[in-house]
Design an enzyme around this catalytic site. Structure first.
Site, PDB file in Angstrom:
ATOM      1  CG  HIS A  84      12.333  10.773  -4.125  1.00 10.28           C
ATOM      2  ND1 HIS A  84      11.517   9.930  -3.313  1.00 10.28           N
ATOM      3  CD2 HIS A  84      13.462  10.152  -3.889  1.00 10.28           C
ATOM      4  CE1 HIS A  84      12.265   9.089  -2.662  1.00 10.28           C
ATOM      5  NE2 HIS A  84      13.689   9.342  -2.988  1.00 10.28           N
ATOM      6  CG  ASP A 163      11.159  -0.510  -4.914  1.00  6.27           C
ATOM      7  OD1 ASP A 163      12.383  -0.496  -4.903  1.00  6.27           O
ATOM      8  OD2 ASP A 163      10.432   0.252  -4.143  1.00  6.27           O
ATOM      9  NE  ARG A 170      18.752  -2.830  -3.301  1.00  5.64           N
ATOM     10  CZ  ARG A 170      18.338  -1.399  -3.481  1.00  5.64           C
ATOM     11  NH1 ARG A 170      17.168  -1.186  -3.587  1.00  5.64           N
ATOM     12  NH2 ARG A 170      19.180  -0.525  -3.043  1.00  5.64           N
ATOM     13  CB  SER A 185      14.796   1.353  -5.556  1.00  6.87           C
ATOM     14  OG  SER A 185      13.858   1.272  -4.304  1.00  6.87           O
TER      15      SER A 185
END
Length: 434
Positions: A84, A163, A170, A185
């Site tokens: 990631h 999420d 958010r 997240s």
């Protein structure tokens, strides 16, 4: 599950107390099921933003989010690894690293997303190849991963759905910039994706979400801690994103540069980062750093990584002839150069300015679902530290019929500095956390 008064849980976090796993389930899963209203979760998110979360509490939140939907079972696949990146300009490392890892005997069975904001995501870049699809049935996804060691699909709506719902909230409640919420997240999706080893590329700088090395270290440590508590092997590399990675920014352009790198002819910074990330994955599997580096570099020199990429493209419906004939890619025909106003050295090519220029040209999206132009983008003809003469081209824009050209040119001019003296070279790899 025990019954909880949500107002009491909000009050507990407001007062700086730590939630139990069961309390987090009541909050997060209750919201995901529609039982807890968004105004209460908004208040709780702000309390988390202001009060923070303890390490175990953050790990518990991550697991609750991961288990809010489907969990990928990769248990029958050998040596699974996921990667990631926290995002950056010109960051096409997944296109190179995934086939490298496959050629090294690891299994990459991952989900990736589309881009939002200045540049496209991995899925957008791969869709520059006609016919390639991110849509695979689970059985085919797993069999492909087993056969060639590489399968990549779009992120499922059923993967960590909590999420998605929390992030949307958010985004409109000024609580995005909160370390435990950012870490949970990212890691909730990684844990739900099932890979045993996770390599994280945490970007730091002008073109990254984390602007300072201190903030980047904090995020990396939080994510590594979450993974460790969940029984995964997680390693993080912090990398510079003041300047775009490689020379190309834009979807087709980045695929072309990735193909050059897979042929062993890529830019030094991009090649070094991909090798470094591959080494982290191999070390997590028990190899020595020296052995790992030699093996990783060999995949680029002997053509094995390129061969895996070609097989991967073909397996997912793509026209593999594009891998062998890069001239077939759609690259926007318009050209415009940004030239040096005077002689000297390139001091700065601001990554965020380049990213915004790509967006202005049509290569990114401001709203989810927008179409993007795969052929537009920006090429860095010179990078920081290189000498230039007055009037020499430093940046080249690839545009279609002038769309967004004036805005892109202005942004690039604003993000470019030329100095009389050569600037001190900045390292690409800033730190490692494991």
């Amino acid at each position: 599950m025990a019954s909880y008064n949500i107002s009491d849980l909000i009050r507990r976090k407001r007062d700086g107390q730590t939630h139990t796993r069961e309390e987090l389930e009541a909050l997060v899963l209750g919201y995901t099921r529609g039982e807890v209203p968004d105004y209460q979760i908004s208040a709780w998110l702000m309390a988390v933003y202001l009060r923070g979360m303890a390490e175990q509490e953050t790990a518990d939140l991550t697991m609750v989010m991961a288990q809010s939907g489907d969990l990928m079972n990769l248990g029958d696949l050998p040596r699974t690894v996921d990667k990631h990146s926290t995002g950056g300009v010109g960051d096409k490392t997944s296109l190179i690293l995934a086939p490298m890892l496959s050629a090294l005997g690891l299994t990459v069975a991952k989900m990736s997303g589309r881009g939002l904001a200045h540049t496209g995501g991995t899925i957008d870049k791969l869709e520059s190849i006609p016919g390639w699809t991110p849509e695979l049935e689970e059985a085919r996804f797993l069999s492909q991963a087993r056969e060639i060691g590489l399968a990549l699909v779009g992120q499922s709506k059923d993967l960590a759905p909590a999420d998605g719902k929390l992030y949307a909230l958010r985004d409109v409640t000024a609580t995005v910039d909160c370390l435990p919420l950012i870490a949970s997240s990212i890691m909730s999706k990684k844990l739900a994706s099932g890979a045993h080893t996770v390599v994280l590329d945490v970007k730091v700088g002008a073109g990254a979400f984390m602007r300072t090395l201190e903030d980047g270290r904090g995020l990396a440590r939080a994510m590594v801690d979450i993974g460790t508590r969940a029984g995964r092997q997680v390693r993080a590399v912090l990398t510079d994103m003041d300047t775009p990675l490689g020379h190309m920014a834009g979807n087709s352009l980045e695929v072309l540069e990735a193909l050059d790198t897979l042929r062993g002819q890529g830019p030094q910074d991009l090649t070094e980062l991909c090798v470094s990330l591959a080494v982290e994955a191999l070390v997590a599997q028990g190899e020595t750093p020296t052995q790992a580096e030699a093996r990783a570099r060999a995949t680029l020199s002997d053509g094995s990584a390129l061969q895996r990429f070609r097989a991967f493209v073909e397996a997912q419906g793509g026209d593999a002839s594009y891998v062998d004939e890069p001239s077939r890619f759609d690259v926007a025909p318009g050209r415009a150069d940004i030239v040096a106003p005077g002689s000297g050295f390139v001091e700065r090519v601001d990554a965020l300015s380049v990213g915004r220029a790509v967006l202005a040209l049509g290569g990114g999206r401001e709203r989810k679902g927008e179409a993007i132009d795969h052929g537009v983008g920006v090429e860095l003809l010179r990078k920081p530290g290189e000498a230039v003469q007055a009037g020499e081209a430093i940046l080249r824009l690839y545009h279609r019929d002038g769309r967004g050209l004036e805005i892109a040119q202005r942004l690039l001019h604003e993000g470019l500095n030329i100095s009389e003296a050569a600037p001190q070279p900045e390292p690409l790899i800033l730190d490692r956390v494991n």
